[in-house]
Structure formats: C-alpha cells, structure tokens
Design a protein around this motif. Structure first.
Motif, short mmCIF file in Angstrom:
data_model
loop_
_atom_site.label_atom_id
_atom_site.label_comp_id
_atom_site.label_asym_id
_atom_site.label_seq_id
_atom_site.Cartn_x
_atom_site.Cartn_y
_atom_site.Cartn_z
N PHE A 1 86.47 48.57 13.15
CA PHE A 1 85.02 48.73 13.32
C PHE A 1 84.56 48.16 14.66
O PHE A 1 83.83 48.82 15.42
CB PHE A 1 84.29 48.05 12.16
N PHE A 2 84.99 46.94 14.97
CA PHE A 2 84.57 46.32 16.22
C PHE A 2 85.15 47.05 17.44
O PHE A 2 84.46 47.25 18.45
CB PHE A 2 85.00 44.85 16.25
N ASN B 1 83.17 49.97 18.25
CA ASN B 1 81.76 49.74 18.54
C ASN B 1 81.59 48.54 19.48
O ASN B 1 80.89 47.57 19.15
CB ASN B 1 80.98 49.49 17.24
N PRO B 2 82.21 48.59 20.66
CA PRO B 2 82.12 47.44 21.57
C PRO B 2 80.70 47.28 22.13
O PRO B 2 79.97 48.25 22.31
CB PRO B 2 83.11 47.80 22.69
N ASN B 3 80.35 46.01 22.36
CA ASN B 3 79.09 45.66 23.02
C ASN B 3 77.85 46.14 22.26
O ASN B 3 76.78 46.30 22.85
CB ASN B 3 79.06 46.22 24.45
N ARG B 4 78.00 46.35 20.96
CA ARG B 4 76.86 46.69 20.13
C ARG B 4 76.61 45.56 19.13
O ARG B 4 77.54 44.92 18.66
CB ARG B 4 77.10 48.00 19.36
N ILE B 5 75.35 45.32 18.81
CA ILE B 5 74.98 44.23 17.92
C ILE B 5 74.76 44.79 16.51
O ILE B 5 74.08 45.80 16.32
CB ILE B 5 73.70 43.54 18.40
N PHE B 6 75.37 44.12 15.52
CA PHE B 6 75.22 44.51 14.13
C PHE B 6 74.88 43.26 13.30
O PHE B 6 75.47 42.19 13.51
CB PHE B 6 76.50 45.13 13.57
N THR B 7 73.95 43.41 12.38
CA THR B 7 73.67 42.31 11.46
C THR B 7 74.81 42.20 10.45
O THR B 7 75.62 43.14 10.29
CB THR B 7 72.36 42.56 10.69
N SER B 8 74.87 41.09 9.73
CA SER B 8 75.89 40.91 8.70
C SER B 8 75.77 41.99 7.64
O SER B 8 76.77 42.52 7.15
CB SER B 8 75.76 39.52 8.05
N ILE C 1 70.23 37.27 14.95
CA ILE C 1 70.30 38.72 15.22
C ILE C 1 71.53 39.34 14.57
O ILE C 1 71.41 40.23 13.73
CB ILE C 1 70.29 39.00 16.74
N GLY C 2 72.71 38.90 14.97
CA GLY C 2 73.92 39.47 14.40
C GLY C 2 75.14 39.20 15.25
O GLY C 2 75.16 38.27 16.07
N TYR C 3 76.18 40.02 15.05
CA TYR C 3 77.45 39.86 15.75
C TYR C 3 77.65 40.96 16.79
O TYR C 3 77.18 42.08 16.63
CB TYR C 3 78.61 39.92 14.76
N LYS C 4 78.39 40.61 17.84
CA LYS C 4 78.66 41.56 18.92
C LYS C 4 80.10 41.37 19.39
O LYS C 4 80.55 40.26 19.64
CB LYS C 4 77.70 41.31 20.07
#
Length: 244
Positions: A173-174, A177-184, A231-234
């Motif tokens: 998944f990561f 989807n590099p350099n994008r912010i996702f919440t938990s 915000i979330g993880y990136k």
C-alpha cells in the motif's frame, strides 16, 4: 462444484470447536483441513506441511499460542488468525506484534471465522497475481529499498528482511502511494478491506511500528514512514522519483 485447494490448519484444544469449524469449512468447499489440539502437534505439522492459513487458539494445554506463533512464524509466512477468549487491546496488539494477521474472540459465529479465512486467502491470491499483472520486474523499488511481493521480502540496502502477510499488505500500500497522506482510518479500510472500528487505529500503529523497525535506521525518529500529528501517515521514499 469446484473444490478449493487451499490447505488450512486449525489449532484448538476444544474438539467441539474444531468439528464445528471443519464442518463449516467443508460446506464452503475447502477440502484440505487439518486439525490438532496441542501446540507441539501444530509445530510438527507446520514443519512437515505447507499451509495457506493457520487458525490458532491462544490458550493451548502445552504452550501459549503467542509463543507458538513466534515459532511458527520462523517456519512459514502463512497468515495466522488468533482465536481466543482474550479480547483486550493488549492481547490483540500483542498478537499482531509477534506475527499474527487477524484476531477473533470467543464465542464466535463459525461463518465469521470462515469469512476471515476467505478474506486472507483472497488477499494472498491477489498478492501473488500482482507481479505478473502490474510489474515488469518482480520488485517494487525506491532507491535503496525494494519490496519483493512474491517472496514476502523487504530489501533495505544489503539486508533482506522477511515480512508477515499483513506487513506485506501494508508495505505494498505504501509503495504504491508514495508521498501521500492517509489517516489511520483510511489505511485500515484500504489495507484491511473493512470499515474501521474503535481501537483499529492502534492496530495500524502497531503494524507501522513493526515496519519502521525494518525500514528505518532510527525507528524512534522515522524518516521513511512519518507521522504528521493530528493528520496521518505519509510514506516518504529515501530517493524521490518514479516507482520502478
């Protein structure tokens, strides 16, 4: 009607539960089902047979299921589902931390267990098909880090690190989807493929913590998978650019 070829190992000290699950799985056309009631027997079976998924009770008569999971994980990458009466966050996160992929508490509906098994097997099949369908080379790479989906291997510099099924799901998944912010909550829904519930953000945090220990030179001060407070993880690749 086609029978399913996946091999399933059920480990529980309650014969009634094993019988109920076996009957339910066979109704769903799973034909290769092995059952056992002790940890030592389970360990012996895993050493001599490849299984596609393992259902593991934590409270076994001869060995704690969490300790058994550690030993099994050294022998196979097969998804492991814990089945137990312990439902606290501590027990759940402990199970994930030592290599478990899913968790279900007693008492349970056998159809729910079968649905969890089916979901994990479906993800395994998807991961196996990804390289042939999506990737020319059987690796995903950003500079010094690479992911080998077929082998469940993360390469960091010169180190080859084995991944559990869920770690592999999350890394894929990561990497995609590099350099994008996702919440938990977004990560849980997109990776676990089910709506998040209370406490699932801790599950995401636990798995990311495990991945950081493999990816980061200093996991306590991460630079690859960063947490933007509130915000979330990136995922920030060490070398920017296209995935290749």
């Amino acid at each position: 009607m086609l029978l399913k070829e996946e091999k399933i190992l059920l480990v529980d000290d309650e014969e009634g539960i094993l019988t109920l699950l076996e009957i339910t799985l066979k109704k769903e056309r799973y034909q290769f089902i092995t059952t056992c009631t002790t940890g030592q027997e389970a360990l012996s079976l895993v050493k001599n047979q490849v299984y596609d998924v393992i259902l593991l009770d934590i409270m076994l008569p001869d060995i704690n299921g969490l300790e058994l999971c550690k030993q099994i994980r050294s022998l196979t990458h097969a998804p492991i589902i814990f089945v137990t009466a312990c439902s606290s966050d501590f027990d759940k996160l402990t199970g994930f931390g030592i290599g478990g992929d899913d968790y279900i508490t007693k008492p349970f509906n056998p159809l729910e267990v079968v649905a969890r098994i089916h979901s994990l097997l479906r993800r395994q099949h998807l991961l196996r098909s990804l390289p042939a369908e999506k990737i020319e080379k059987k690796e995903l790479r950003f500079g010094p880090i690479a992911l080998l989906p077929d082998d469940a291997i993360l390469v960091v510099g010169e180190h080859r690190l084995e991944c559990t099924a869920k770690e592999l799901d999350l890394l894929l998944f990561f990497f995609r989807n590099p350099n994008r912010i996702f919440t938990s909550s977004q990560i849980y829904e997109l990776v676990w493929k089910e709506p998040p519930q209370y406490g699932d953000e801790k599950t995401v945090a636990m798995h990311i913590s495990k991945i950081r220990k493999k990816l980061e030179s200093n996991p306590k001060s991460p630079e690859v998978i960063i947490n933007l407070k509130g915000i979330g993880y990136k995922f920030v690749p060490p070398v920017q650019g296209e995935l290749r």
